[in-house]
Enzyme design. Structure first.
Site, mmCIF file in Angstrom:
data_model
loop_
_atom_site.group_PDB
_atom_site.id
_atom_site.type_symbol
_atom_site.label_atom_id
_atom_site.label_comp_id
_atom_site.label_asym_id
_atom_site.label_seq_id
_atom_site.Cartn_x
_atom_site.Cartn_y
_atom_site.Cartn_z
ATOM 1 N N SER A 6 13.181 15.203 -51.797
ATOM 2 C CA SER A 6 12.422 14.127 -52.452
ATOM 3 C C SER A 6 11.174 14.660 -53.150
ATOM 4 O O SER A 6 10.826 14.202 -54.246
ATOM 5 C CB SER A 6 12.050 13.032 -51.444
ATOM 6 O OG SER A 6 11.250 13.547 -50.402
ATOM 7 N N SER A 7 10.499 15.641 -52.563
ATOM 8 C CA SER A 7 9.290 16.166 -53.204
ATOM 9 C C SER A 7 9.633 16.950 -54.466
ATOM 10 O O SER A 7 8.892 16.918 -55.459
ATOM 11 C CB SER A 7 8.502 17.049 -52.224
ATOM 12 O OG SER A 7 9.204 18.241 -51.931
ATOM 13 N N ASN B 65 6.778 3.619 -52.888
ATOM 14 C CA ASN B 65 7.541 3.937 -51.668
ATOM 15 C C ASN B 65 6.644 4.305 -50.498
ATOM 16 O O ASN B 65 6.963 4.022 -49.347
ATOM 17 C CB ASN B 65 8.506 5.108 -51.916
ATOM 18 C CG ASN B 65 9.650 4.742 -52.832
ATOM 19 O OD1 ASN B 65 9.526 4.901 -54.031
ATOM 20 N ND2 ASN B 65 10.752 4.233 -52.293
ATOM 21 N N SER C 56 11.571 5.941 -55.595
ATOM 22 C CA SER C 56 12.716 6.777 -55.241
ATOM 23 C C SER C 56 13.719 6.046 -54.377
ATOM 24 O O SER C 56 13.354 5.194 -53.557
ATOM 25 C CB SER C 56 12.230 8.031 -54.499
ATOM 26 O OG SER C 56 13.291 8.942 -54.316
ATOM 27 N N ASP D 123 15.365 23.577 -54.254
ATOM 28 C CA ASP D 123 15.325 22.118 -54.411
ATOM 29 C C ASP D 123 14.974 21.719 -55.840
ATOM 30 O O ASP D 123 15.621 20.845 -56.427
ATOM 31 C CB ASP D 123 14.312 21.509 -53.436
ATOM 32 C CG ASP D 123 14.799 21.523 -52.000
ATOM 33 O OD1 ASP D 123 15.807 22.204 -51.717
ATOM 34 O OD2 ASP D 123 14.181 20.858 -51.153
#
Length: 396
Positions: A145-146, A55, A135, A204
Site C-alpha cells: 500500500s505504501s 482511509n 485505497s 513493491d
C-alpha cells in the site's frame, strides 16, 4: 504547469512464490494485485497545498508561500536525493508535525512533502494543489500500500509539473506512460518508499509502476513477458505479524538444521522457476492442465513454508476452508498470520466463489475477489470515468 484535474491509480502487490527463500538469494515472483490506490490532483490558486488521506483520517494543509521561503536546499530540487535520516529529520521540521503524531500519519506526510518539494521545486513557484489519495488496499497487510501511494504521488506530481507528458488522448478512458516515463516514476517512487521504510528492496514500487509480474533475485528485478491475469481470492486473516522476527526464525532454523532447511529453500526456488515457466507458456490462452500445475505448486510451497516455521493456525484454517471446496491456497508475504491467496480456476461458478468468501468471512477474515497480473500505474480521464473509479470518487 498543467491546470487540469489528474486521476491516477496504481496496484498493490502479492508475492506469488519465493517469500523467505528470496532472503537467501533465491528467486521470488511478485505480481500486481488489482486492488488499487487512487489519487486525484486538482491545481488551484488559493495559495495552499492540501493533502487528504481519508482511509487513515489524514488532512493536512501548508501555505505555499511559507514553504517557498523555507531553506529546502538540502533536497537538491529536481533530483532524487537519497532521503537520509538527517534529511527526514529536516523534513519533519518543514512539515510542522507534532511530537505525538502517529507513525503512519507522519511517514505518509513526510513522503508526500519529500516528493512535492523535490519534484515541484524546479518550478518558478511551488504550485497550489489539492491532493486526495484513497485505497482499496488494507494498510499494513504486506500488500504494497505504501508503494502504491508513492507511485501515485510520483506519477501525478511529475505530470502536473510537465516533467513527463500526460499520456491521455482525446476519447481515452485510461492510458499509461511510456517506458522511459515509467522509469522516472519508479525512480521517484523508490525514494518515497525510502522515506517510509528506510531500506526497501524496490520490488513493491517496481510492481506498482510496471504491473504484471516481476522476478526478483539478489537485487535484480525483471518483468515477465505477457503474464496471464489470474483470478484469486485474497484473504486477510487480520493476525498481526512481525516480519523481522519471522525472517530471523527462518535464518535460525537454517543454522540449526542446514541439511534440512537448505534443500527446502532450493525447492522453493525450483517452485518459483517452474511457476515462471508455466506463466510464460499460458500467455493469452491458458490450458486447464496449466492451472492444475499452478495448484500443485501452491500446495507444495505452502507445505514448505510451514516447514520453515512461518505458518500460523489462521493460515491453516484458510487452507482447510478452501481445500474443502476444491480450491488451493498459500500464505503470501511474511506469514505468521497476515494474508493468503486462493487460485480461482476459469469456469468456477459464482455461487461457489461467494460461498467460499462467506465461509472465510465467518472465520473472522476479510476477503476480496480480485486478480493478479494487473496493469501498473495508470492515468484516468476525469470526464469519462469507468464505474470503478466513479464508485471510489463517490465514496469520498
Amino acid at each position: 504547469m498543467l491546470s487540469e484535474v489528474l486521476l491516477v491509480s496504481a496496484p498493490g502487490k502479492v508475492i506469488l512464490h519465493g517469500e523467505h527463500a528470496v532472503v537467501h538469494g533465491k528467486v521470488a515472483l511478485a505480481v500486481a494485485l488489482n486492488l488499487r490506490t487512487f489519487l486525484r490532483l486538482q491545481p488551484h490558486s488559493n495559495g495552499k497545498v492540501d493533502l487528504s488521506l481519508p482511509n487513515i483520517g489524514i488532512k493536512w494543509a501548508w501555505d505555499v508561500a511559507r514553504l517557498q521561503l523555507l531553506d529546502t536546499s538540502f533536497l537538491e530540487q529536481g533530483d532524487a536525493t537519497t532521503p537520509t535520516p538527517e534529511l527526514v529529520e529536516k523534513l519533519k521540521e518543514v512539515a510542522g508535525l507534532p511530537d505525538d503524531c502517529a507513525v503512519t500519519e507522519s511517514l505518509a506526510v513526510l513522503a508526500f512533502l519529500y516528493l512535492y518539494l523535490s519534484i515541484c521545486g524546479k518550478q518558478r513557484a511551488l504550485p497550489s494543489l489539492d491532493i486526495v489519495v484513497w485505497s482499496e488496499l488494507p494498510h499494513g497487510a504486506g500488500l504494497g500500500s505504501s508503494a502504491a501511494y508513492s507511485v501515485c504521488l510520483a506519477a501525478a506530481l511529475l505530470t502536473v509539473c510537465e516533467e513527463i507528458p500526460n499520456p491521455l488522448k482525446d476519447g481515452d478512458r485510461v492510458n499509461r506512460w511510456t517506458k522511459e516515463d515509467l522509469e522516472l516514476i519508479n525512480k521517484w517512487a523508490f525514494q518515497g518508499e525510502r522515506v517510509i521504510h528506510g531500506n526497501p528492496s524496490g520490488v513493491d514500487n517496481a510492481v506498482s509502476t510496471w504491473g504484471g509480474a516481476l522476478r526478483y533475485q539478489q537485487g535484480k528485478i525483471s518483468s515477465l513477458k505477457r503474464p496471464p491475469a489470474l483470478q484469486i481470492l485474497l484473504t486477510n486473516t487480520k493476525v498481526p505479524r512481525n516480519t523481522r522476527t519471522l525472517v530471523a526464525g527462518v535464518r535460525n532454523r537454517l543454522l540449526k538444521f542446514p541439511e534440512i532447511v537448505a534443500p527446502l529453500l532450493t525447492s522453493i526456488d525450483a517452485i518459483s522457476l517452474e511457476c515462471e515457466r508455466v506463466l510464460g507458456e499460458m500467455g493469452e490462452a491458458p490450458a486447464p492442465e496449466q492451472y492444475l500445475v499452478l495448484e500443485e505448486l501452491i500446495d507444495m510451497n505452502q507445505h514448505h513454508l510451514n516447514a520453515l516455521g512461518v505458518g500460523h493456525t489462521s493460515l491453516d484454517q484458510l487452507c482447510q476452508v478452501t481445500r474443502a471446496r476444491g480450491l488451493h491456497s498459500k500464505l503470501t508475504g511474511a506469514g505468521g498470520g497476515g494474508c493468503g491467496i486462493t487460485l480461482l480456476k476459469p469456469g468456477l461458478e459464482q455461487p461457489e466463489v461467494e460461498a467460499t468468501k462467506q465461509a472465510l468471512t465467518s472465520c473472522g477474515f476479510d476477503c476480496w475477489e480480485t486478480s493478479i497480473g494487473a496493469p501498473g500505474v495508470s492515468i484516468h480521464s476525469a470526464t469519462s470515468l469507468d464505474s470503478r473509479v466513479q464508485q471510489a470518487l463517490d465514496g469520498l
